[in-house]
Design a protein around this motif. Structure first.
Motif, PDB file in Angstrom:
ATOM      1  N   GLN A  68       4.026  10.916  -1.555  1.00  0.00           N
ATOM      2  CA  GLN A  68       4.781  11.564  -1.689  1.00  0.00           C
ATOM      3  C   GLN A  68       4.306  11.363  -3.684  1.00  0.00           C
ATOM      4  OE1 GLN A  68       8.996   9.970  -3.392  1.00  0.00           O
ATOM      5  NE2 GLN A  68       9.983  11.720  -2.656  1.00  0.00           N
ATOM      6  N   VAL A  69       3.920   9.962  -4.356  1.00  0.00           N
ATOM      7  CA  VAL A  69       3.231   9.738  -5.466  1.00  0.00           C
ATOM      8  C   VAL A  69       2.442  10.928  -5.399  1.00  0.00           C
ATOM      9  CG1 VAL A  69       1.957   9.106  -7.556  1.00  0.00           C
ATOM     10  CG2 VAL A  69       4.164   7.930  -6.003  1.00  0.00           C
ATOM     11  N   PHE A  70       1.376  10.883  -4.902  1.00  0.00           N
ATOM     12  CA  PHE A  70       0.727  13.037  -4.914  1.00  0.00           C
ATOM     13  C   PHE A  70       1.075  14.048  -4.946  1.00  0.00           C
ATOM     14  CE2 PHE A  70      -2.212   8.878  -4.120  1.00  0.00           C
ATOM     15  CZ  PHE A  70      -3.423   8.694  -4.701  1.00  0.00           C
ATOM     16  N   GLU A  71       1.795  13.817  -4.466  1.00  0.00           N
ATOM     17  CA  GLU A  71       2.522  15.423  -4.111  1.00  0.00           C
ATOM     18  C   GLU A  71       3.531  16.158  -5.135  1.00  0.00           C
ATOM     19  OE1 GLU A  71       4.793  15.100  -0.228  1.00  0.00           O
ATOM     20  OE2 GLU A  71       2.516  14.735   1.190  1.00  0.00           O
ATOM     21  N   VAL A  72       4.672  14.685  -6.002  1.00  0.00           N
ATOM     22  CA  VAL A  72       5.275  14.978  -6.417  1.00  0.00           C
ATOM     23  C   VAL A  72       4.119  15.554  -8.250  1.00  0.00           C
ATOM     24  CG1 VAL A  72       6.859  14.746  -8.069  1.00  0.00           C
ATOM     25  CG2 VAL A  72       7.280  13.963  -5.435  1.00  0.00           C
ATOM     26  N   PHE A  73       3.534  14.851  -7.838  1.00  0.00           N
ATOM     27  CA  PHE A  73       2.417  15.397  -9.587  1.00  0.00           C
ATOM     28  C   PHE A  73       2.179  16.207  -9.777  1.00  0.00           C
ATOM     29  CE2 PHE A  73       1.449  10.937 -11.365  1.00  0.00           C
ATOM     30  CZ  PHE A  73       3.253   9.711 -10.924  1.00  0.00           C
ATOM     31  N   GLU A  74       1.289  17.220  -8.694  1.00  0.00           N
ATOM     32  CA  GLU A  74       0.709  18.392  -7.852  1.00  0.00           C
ATOM     33  C   GLU A  74       1.550  19.023  -7.841  1.00  0.00           C
ATOM     34  OE1 GLU A  74      -1.720  20.587  -7.774  1.00  0.00           O
ATOM     35  OE2 GLU A  74      -2.737  18.983  -8.271  1.00  0.00           O
ATOM     36  N   ALA A  75       3.058  18.396  -7.587  1.00  0.00           N
ATOM     37  CA  ALA A  75       3.720  20.224  -7.426  1.00  0.00           C
ATOM     38  C   ALA A  75       4.419  21.157  -8.845  1.00  0.00           C
ATOM     39  CB  ALA A  75       4.863  19.701  -6.837  1.00  0.00           C
ATOM     40  N   PHE A  76       4.113  19.219  -9.921  1.00  0.00           N
ATOM     41  CA  PHE A  76       4.245  19.392 -11.498  1.00  0.00           C
ATOM     42  C   PHE A  76       3.284  19.629 -11.967  1.00  0.00           C
ATOM     43  CE2 PHE A  76       7.518  15.410 -11.392  1.00  0.00           C
ATOM     44  CZ  PHE A  76       8.439  15.904 -11.367  1.00  0.00           C
ATOM     45  N   ARG A  77       2.707  20.009 -11.739  1.00  0.00           N
ATOM     46  CA  ARG A  77       1.479  19.619 -12.370  1.00  0.00           C
ATOM     47  C   ARG A  77       1.438  22.016 -11.864  1.00  0.00           C
ATOM     48  NH1 ARG A  77      -5.489  19.938 -11.182  1.00  0.00           N
ATOM     49  NH2 ARG A  77      -5.280  20.475  -9.363  1.00  0.00           N
ATOM     50  N   GLN A  78       1.584  21.995 -10.520  1.00  0.00           N
ATOM     51  CA  GLN A  78       2.038  23.775 -10.717  1.00  0.00           C
ATOM     52  C   GLN A  78       3.187  24.363 -11.153  1.00  0.00           C
ATOM     53  OE1 GLN A  78      -0.392  25.153  -8.233  1.00  0.00           O
ATOM     54  NE2 GLN A  78      -1.633  23.174  -8.435  1.00  0.00           N
ATOM     55  N   ASP A  79       3.919  23.208 -12.013  1.00  0.00           N
ATOM     56  CA  ASP A  79       5.081  23.750 -12.317  1.00  0.00           C
ATOM     57  C   ASP A  79       4.536  24.500 -13.856  1.00  0.00           C
ATOM     58  OD1 ASP A  79       6.873  23.896 -10.658  1.00  0.00           O
ATOM     59  OD2 ASP A  79       7.413  21.611 -10.598  1.00  0.00           O
ATOM     60  N   PHE A  80       3.524  23.811 -14.048  1.00  0.00           N
ATOM     61  CA  PHE A  80       3.556  23.602 -15.766  1.00  0.00           C
ATOM     62  C   PHE A  80       2.035  24.407 -15.904  1.00  0.00           C
ATOM     63  CE2 PHE A  80       6.809  20.539 -15.775  1.00  0.00           C
ATOM     64  CZ  PHE A  80       7.535  20.556 -16.959  1.00  0.00           C
ATOM     65  N   ARG A  82      -0.380  22.645 -15.925  1.00  0.00           N
ATOM     66  CA  ARG A  82      -1.223  21.815 -16.393  1.00  0.00           C
ATOM     67  C   ARG A  82      -0.260  20.783 -16.577  1.00  0.00           C
ATOM     68  NH1 ARG A  82      -5.952  22.094 -19.332  1.00  0.00           N
ATOM     69  NH2 ARG A  82      -5.322  20.319 -21.228  1.00  0.00           N
ATOM     70  N   LEU A  83      -0.504  19.215 -16.619  1.00  0.00           N
ATOM     71  CA  LEU A  83      -0.046  18.033 -17.284  1.00  0.00           C
ATOM     72  C   LEU A  83      -0.916  17.747 -18.043  1.00  0.00           C
ATOM     73  CD1 LEU A  83       0.821  16.552 -13.495  1.00  0.00           C
ATOM     74  CD2 LEU A  83       2.257  17.329 -15.767  1.00  0.00           C
ATOM     75  N   ASP A  84      -0.516  17.459 -19.088  1.00  0.00           N
ATOM     76  CA  ASP A  84      -1.217  16.910 -20.637  1.00  0.00           C
ATOM     77  C   ASP A  84      -1.244  15.527 -20.798  1.00  0.00           C
ATOM     78  OD1 ASP A  84      -2.263  19.326 -21.670  1.00  0.00           O
ATOM     79  OD2 ASP A  84       0.209  19.605 -21.857  1.00  0.00           O
ATOM     80  N   ARG A  85      -0.241  14.702 -20.461  1.00  0.00           N
ATOM     81  CA  ARG A  85       0.413  13.223 -20.677  1.00  0.00           C
ATOM     82  C   ARG A  85       1.169  13.057 -19.165  1.00  0.00           C
ATOM     83  NH1 ARG A  85       2.773  12.350 -25.703  1.00  0.00           N
ATOM     84  NH2 ARG A  85       0.434  11.974 -26.487  1.00  0.00           N
ATOM     85  N   VAL A  86       0.902  12.200 -19.045  1.00  0.00           N
ATOM     86  CA  VAL A  86       1.352  11.036 -17.463  1.00  0.00           C
ATOM     87  C   VAL A  86       1.717   9.411 -18.109  1.00  0.00           C
ATOM     88  CG1 VAL A  86       1.419  10.185 -15.963  1.00  0.00           C
ATOM     89  CG2 VAL A  86       0.256  12.425 -15.543  1.00  0.00           C
ATOM     90  N   ILE A  87       2.812   9.313 -17.639  1.00  0.00           N
ATOM     91  CA  ILE A  87       3.777   7.705 -18.198  1.00  0.00           C
ATOM     92  C   ILE A  87       4.140   7.380 -16.927  1.00  0.00           C
ATOM     93  CG2 ILE A  87       5.234   7.150 -19.566  1.00  0.00           C
ATOM     94  CD1 ILE A  87       5.015   9.198 -21.424  1.00  0.00           C
ATOM     95  N   ILE A  88       3.418   6.578 -16.663  1.00  0.00           N
ATOM     96  CA  ILE A  88       3.657   5.672 -15.404  1.00  0.00           C
ATOM     97  C   ILE A  88       4.842   4.621 -16.108  1.00  0.00           C
ATOM     98  CG2 ILE A  88       2.808   3.150 -13.419  1.00  0.00           C
ATOM     99  CD1 ILE A  88       0.102   4.954 -13.695  1.00  0.00           C
ATOM    100  N   PHE A 128      -6.062  14.935 -13.956  1.00  0.00           N
ATOM    101  CA  PHE A 128      -6.634  14.466 -15.574  1.00  0.00           C
ATOM    102  C   PHE A 128      -8.239  14.844 -15.049  1.00  0.00           C
ATOM    103  CE2 PHE A 128      -3.243  11.870 -17.382  1.00  0.00           C
ATOM    104  CZ  PHE A 128      -2.681  12.971 -17.621  1.00  0.00           C
ATOM    105  N   ARG A 129      -9.566  14.408 -13.652  1.00  0.00           N
ATOM    106  CA  ARG A 129     -10.260  14.873 -13.932  1.00  0.00           C
ATOM    107  C   ARG A 129     -10.452  16.097 -13.605  1.00  0.00           C
ATOM    108  NH1 ARG A 129     -14.082   9.976 -13.277  1.00  0.00           N
ATOM    109  NH2 ARG A 129     -12.544   8.323 -13.522  1.00  0.00           N
ATOM    110  N   ASP A 130      -9.803  16.667 -12.931  1.00  0.00           N
ATOM    111  CA  ASP A 130      -9.706  18.470 -12.223  1.00  0.00           C
ATOM    112  C   ASP A 130      -9.807  18.813 -13.896  1.00  0.00           C
ATOM    113  OD1 ASP A 130     -10.012  20.148 -10.057  1.00  0.00           O
ATOM    114  OD2 ASP A 130      -8.019  21.469 -11.252  1.00  0.00           O
ATOM    115  N   GLN A 131      -8.582  19.060 -14.654  1.00  0.00           N
ATOM    116  CA  GLN A 131      -8.610  18.978 -15.696  1.00  0.00           C
ATOM    117  C   GLN A 131      -9.542  18.862 -16.910  1.00  0.00           C
ATOM    118  OE1 GLN A 131      -3.767  19.300 -15.535  1.00  0.00           O
ATOM    119  NE2 GLN A 131      -4.718  17.955 -17.132  1.00  0.00           N
ATOM    120  N   ASN A 132     -10.109  18.270 -16.764  1.00  0.00           N
ATOM    121  CA  ASN A 132     -11.235  17.739 -17.981  1.00  0.00           C
ATOM    122  C   ASN A 132     -10.018  17.004 -18.879  1.00  0.00           C
ATOM    123  OD1 ASN A 132     -14.056  16.489 -18.796  1.00  0.00           O
ATOM    124  ND2 ASN A 132     -13.986  18.453 -19.752  1.00  0.00           N
ATOM    125  N   ALA A 133      -8.841  16.527 -18.599  1.00  0.00           N
ATOM    126  CA  ALA A 133      -8.118  16.380 -19.804  1.00  0.00           C
ATOM    127  C   ALA A 133      -7.011  15.844 -19.331  1.00  0.00           C
ATOM    128  CB  ALA A 133      -7.686  17.972 -21.084  1.00  0.00           C
TER     129      ALA A 133
END
Length: 249
Positions: A68-80, A82-88, A128-133
């Protein structure tokens, strides 16, 4: 670099909630996840009052459900886009002295604070590796510096592991547009320690979260917050005799 779109795990309470409020005041868009959706919904409404111009998206997430972690993170990327920062940030502090019959509580803390953090780091760094940022932020603790007894034993061990994990990831992406920061909070009042009455140098949640966000924005490799007294005291903690560490925990 201004990080516009920020994902925070464990955002429904405590330090995660506090950081979300601070970033909202700064005009950042927020992707917030936690198990307690009702609290996320209330926080979303509050953040939109704080700053009506930002975008806030919430999703349920149990970080121990690794897929679910992978699915939710990717869904957030689709919402925005791109993701610029992730805080664990998601974590817990259950436990007791080793060998006193609380293995399940100690295991739960270890799994939530470290194994689940690996899943979150994997999901974030893939993006981030896919975005290179991107900017990955891990929340360790001042307790990562030493071993502690009683309920702190496993908790401190997981935070030491987070610090080491962060350093390894940072070395791995050195020289790329991907940054890794490890934040070591001192004693900040939150739900995880609300039953603890006497703690030296403890600060209120809002004070601690402002210090954390300021440190995150600087994107240093390691930060000890609030800077007073922890920017200085963390050096002393490393060399204190075990007998004094025992009295502290």
């Amino acid at each position: 670099m201004k990080r516009e779109n920020i994902l925070i795990t464990g955002a429904s309470s405590g330090l995660g909630r506090g950081m979300a409020i601070e970033f909202a005041r700064m005009g950042r868009n927020l992707a917030l996840c936690a198990r307690r959706v009702d609290r996320l919904e209330a926080l979303k409404a509050e953040l939109e009052q704080v700053n009506p111009s930002i975008k806030v998206v919430i999703r349920a997430l149990d970080v121990n459900d690794h897929q679910q972690v992978f699915e939710v993170f990717e869904a957030f990327r689709q919402d925005f886009n791109r993701l610029d920062r992730v805080i664990i940030n998601a974590g817990m502090g259950k436990g007791a002295s080793i060998g006193t019959g609380f293995f399940e509580a100690n295991k739960q803390t270890a799994e939530t604070n470290f194994i689940a953090a690996i899943a979150q780091a994997e999901a974030a760094m893939q993006i981030f590796r896919d975005q290179n940022a991107g900017h990955l932020v891990t929340i360790s603790s001042i307790s990562a510096l030493r071993g502690f007894r009683r309920a702190m034993t496993v908790y401190a061990a997981t935070k030491a592991a987070i610090t080491s994990l962060s350093e390894g990831m940072r070395i791995d992406v050195m020289g790329t547009p991907i940054k890794v920061t490890c934040i070591h909070p001192g004693f900040i009042r939150s739900e995880i320690n609300e039953k603890v009455k006497t703690v030296p140098f403890i600060v209120d949640t809002d004070v601690g979260c402002r210090a954390m966000v300021n440190a995150i924005e600087k994107e240093k490799a390691n930060s000890y917050v609030p800077s007073w007294p922890w920017a200085l005291l963390h050096w002393f903690l490393r060399v204190l005799p075990d007998s004094l560490i025992r009295k502290m925990s």
